[in-house]
Design an enzyme around this catalytic site. Structure first.
Site, short mmCIF file in Angstrom:
data_model
loop_
_atom_site.label_atom_id
_atom_site.label_comp_id
_atom_site.label_asym_id
_atom_site.label_seq_id
_atom_site.Cartn_x
_atom_site.Cartn_y
_atom_site.Cartn_z
N ASN A 1 -4.38 6.72 -1.98
CA ASN A 1 -3.78 7.34 -0.79
C ASN A 1 -3.19 8.70 -1.09
O ASN A 1 -3.17 9.59 -0.23
CB ASN A 1 -2.71 6.42 -0.20
CG ASN A 1 -3.31 5.29 0.62
OD1 ASN A 1 -4.41 5.42 1.16
ND2 ASN A 1 -2.61 4.18 0.70
N GLU B 1 -5.80 -1.13 -7.34
CA GLU B 1 -4.84 -0.33 -8.07
C GLU B 1 -3.85 -1.25 -8.78
O GLU B 1 -3.29 -2.15 -8.16
CB GLU B 1 -4.09 0.62 -7.13
CG GLU B 1 -4.97 1.70 -6.54
CD GLU B 1 -4.25 2.58 -5.54
OE1 GLU B 1 -4.48 3.79 -5.53
OE2 GLU B 1 -3.45 2.04 -4.74
N HIS C 1 -2.76 -3.57 -5.68
CA HIS C 1 -3.13 -3.07 -4.36
C HIS C 1 -4.65 -3.08 -4.15
O HIS C 1 -5.37 -2.27 -4.71
CB HIS C 1 -2.59 -1.65 -4.16
CG HIS C 1 -2.98 -1.05 -2.84
ND1 HIS C 1 -3.29 0.29 -2.68
CD2 HIS C 1 -3.12 -1.62 -1.61
CE1 HIS C 1 -3.60 0.51 -1.42
NE2 HIS C 1 -3.51 -0.62 -0.75
N SER D 1 0.82 -1.21 0.00
CA SER D 1 0.00 0.00 0.00
C SER D 1 0.85 1.26 0.00
O SER D 1 0.32 2.35 -0.23
CB SER D 1 -0.91 0.01 1.24
OG SER D 1 -0.14 -0.01 2.43
#
Length: 515
Positions: free
Chosen positions: A202, A164, A152, A131
């Site tokens: 993120n 992802e 991910h 991550s």
């Protein structure tokens, strides 16, 4: 909510046998989806008994699907048979793709992939569920870095319908295509992104919590009010401080610091000392029983809102700088039966309502040569339908603030009163979210459509960053940022070139380059 265990693959499966190393919460979810997509799944974990625990957990989900008539017994038996245990890594030799979901440490992942390369065929793909670590760095230890790719997922994997897909700098294009097809076959939206700090989701999520923390640190208002404003006015599923408590500061603060330092102290991602101090105090959130909120039996103890004051009607004058906002406020005044002044300047007794974007009450009042003691600013970015936010200057008289509060709450709509701040709460947070999203598009981390869809799915925002900017108006967002930057001289508010150009041209923020 239970995952749809009856899901069938809808995309041609590019792999046949998937190895899964690490059978914790993430690994279990990946294994479940892979099996449901038609893959044979081989599970390995270094901890004794972990694979058996994972199998029992996954099979329990499938059995509940049978019990609820969402899955046939024969289908459940097929799924159970597709899960295999590998006591040793060598048992993964026949897998054409192996995904790791082990500890988030670069050296551990590099060591695992080095061992797997000695076991697998050269055309097998190595996927990392990292991550936060660089896929390129993980692949750098491999003999064949072109077969290493980021895959991910988000927790809980079966419910978070996004993955992802992150190629490293040396990942082969055909590997990217095959892994993209794998994610789609598992029923997820595949967000192709570059190998940059925070990847896509993120990275895009940096503005929500960090700007809320900066507002809190400036003493604009308390954390509960910030949460209420962003949920009620902004339509966010959860306020930033409730979200920090849910995730836990031991996780959230580490991500904030990691992305900030990986971007070489980029001001847009600057963490707050508030979370470091609270982390040191052990105020992690729900998991510790206290974070920004205190928890009793798992329930947040949220302070009551102060009641709207009761005051006698007073004359009201509304700044005409924003005609649409002026009309909306005039409607509220007329519905309350208060007297609305129509002159270009207010009388000496009038409550003055201002509608700034990115300005504070003080500057807005002085710029219009008004008496700040009688001025109250109203946030009109999201309109007046749900919650209303009023903002006072340091010299605004309490009786005028109370009059504005009573007026705005006359019809039962909740009202929040905050101290002076350039940009209120919603304006600041939304502008920063849009600005970070625009920079992601500018950098080519992902295309605009992928960016917006990934943020909606991965973060639960009411809109993706670019669609959010278009919804509120890119020129208005640019005005907020320009005023924030002018007042603070803080480079965190400098507008992205992507935003500035499209606002100037009148183009949607989702517009890509033509050449």
């Amino acid at each position: 909510m239970s995952p749809d265990v009856s899901q069938e693959a809808t995309t041609t499966m590019p792999f046949h046998r998937l190895g899964l190393v690490g059978t914790g919460a993430m690994g279990r979810g990946i294994a479940q989806l892979a099996a449901q997509a038609g893959l044979e799944v081989v599970l390995h974990d270094a901890r004794e008994g972990a694979v058996q625990e994972a199998r029992e957990f996954i099979e329990g989900l499938w059995q509940r699907g049978v019990d609820k008539h969402r899955l046939s017994e024969s289908r459940a038996e097929e799924l159970r048979a597709s899960l295999k245990e590998a006591e040793r890594l060598e048992a993964l030799a026949d897998c054409d793709v192996v995904v790791e979901a082990i500890v988030e440490k670069l050296e551990a992942k590099q060591e695992l992939f080095t061992r797997l390369e000695a076991i697998l065929s050269d055309d097998a793909v190595l996927g990392t569920n990292t991550s936060s670590l660089s896929v390129t760095s993980i692949a750098a230890a491999c003999r064949l870095p072109q077969r290493v790719i980021g895959l991910h997922f988000f927790n809980p994997v079966p419910l978070m319908k996004i993955v992802e897909v992150i190629p490293g700098l040396r990942t082969a294009p055909e590997v990217v295509d095959r892994v993209d097809a794998l994610g789609q076959a598992m029923g997820h939206f595949t967000a192709r992104t570059t190998d940059t700090p925070g990847f896509l989701v993120n990275h895009a999520g940096r503005a929500y919590g960090t700007e809320a923390l900066k507002i809190l640190g400036e003493g604009v208002t308390d954390h509960a009010t910030i949460d209420r404003l962003l949920v009620d006015q902004g339509g966010f599923r959860m306020g930033p401080f409730s979200l920090l408590d849910l995730t836990g500061l031991d996780v959230s603060h580490a991500v904030m610091e990691s992305i900030y330092h990986q971007y070489y102290e980029e001001p847009r991602f600057r963490p707050s000392p508030i979370t470091r101090q609270r982390l040191n105090a052990g105020l992690l959130g729900r998991k510790s029983g206290e974070g920004f909120y205190r928890y009793v039996d798992g329930q947040a103890q949220i302070p009551d809102e102060p009641a709207a004051p009761k005051v006698a009607p007073t004359p009201v004058w509304i700044s005409g700088e924003d005609p649409h906002a002026c009309h909306a406020l005039a409607t509220v005044v007329e519905a309350a039966g208060w007297r609305l002044e129509a002159g270009e300047l207010p009388s000496d007794q009038a409550l003055c309502l201002l509608t700034p974007y990115g300005e504070d009450t003080t500057d807005c009042a002085l710029r219009q040569r008004l008496d700040p003691a009688r001025c109250v600013a109203i946030d009109m970015l999201a309109g007046l339908d749900r919650r209303r936010s009023l903002m006072t200057a340091p010299v605004t008289r309490v009786d005028y603030r109370d009059a504005a509060w009573a007026l705005l709450g006359q019809d039962g709509t909740p009202v929040s009163s905050i101290n002076d701040s350039n940009g209120f709460v919603l304006q600041r947070v939304v502008a920063c979210i849009v600005n970070v999203g625009a920079d992601i598009a500018q950098q080519g981390v992902a295309d605009p459509e992928t960016l917006d869809r990934a943020v909606e799915l991965g973060l639960g925002y009411p809109r993706g960053p670019l669609a959010m900017g278009d919804h509120y108006g890119s020129r208005r967002i640019l005005t907020i940022l320009d005023n924030l930057f002018t007042a603070s001289r803080d480079p965190r508010y400098r507008p992205s070139p992507w935003l500035r150009r499209r606002a100037a041209l009148g183009l949607p923020l989702t517009t890509t380059e033509l050449n």
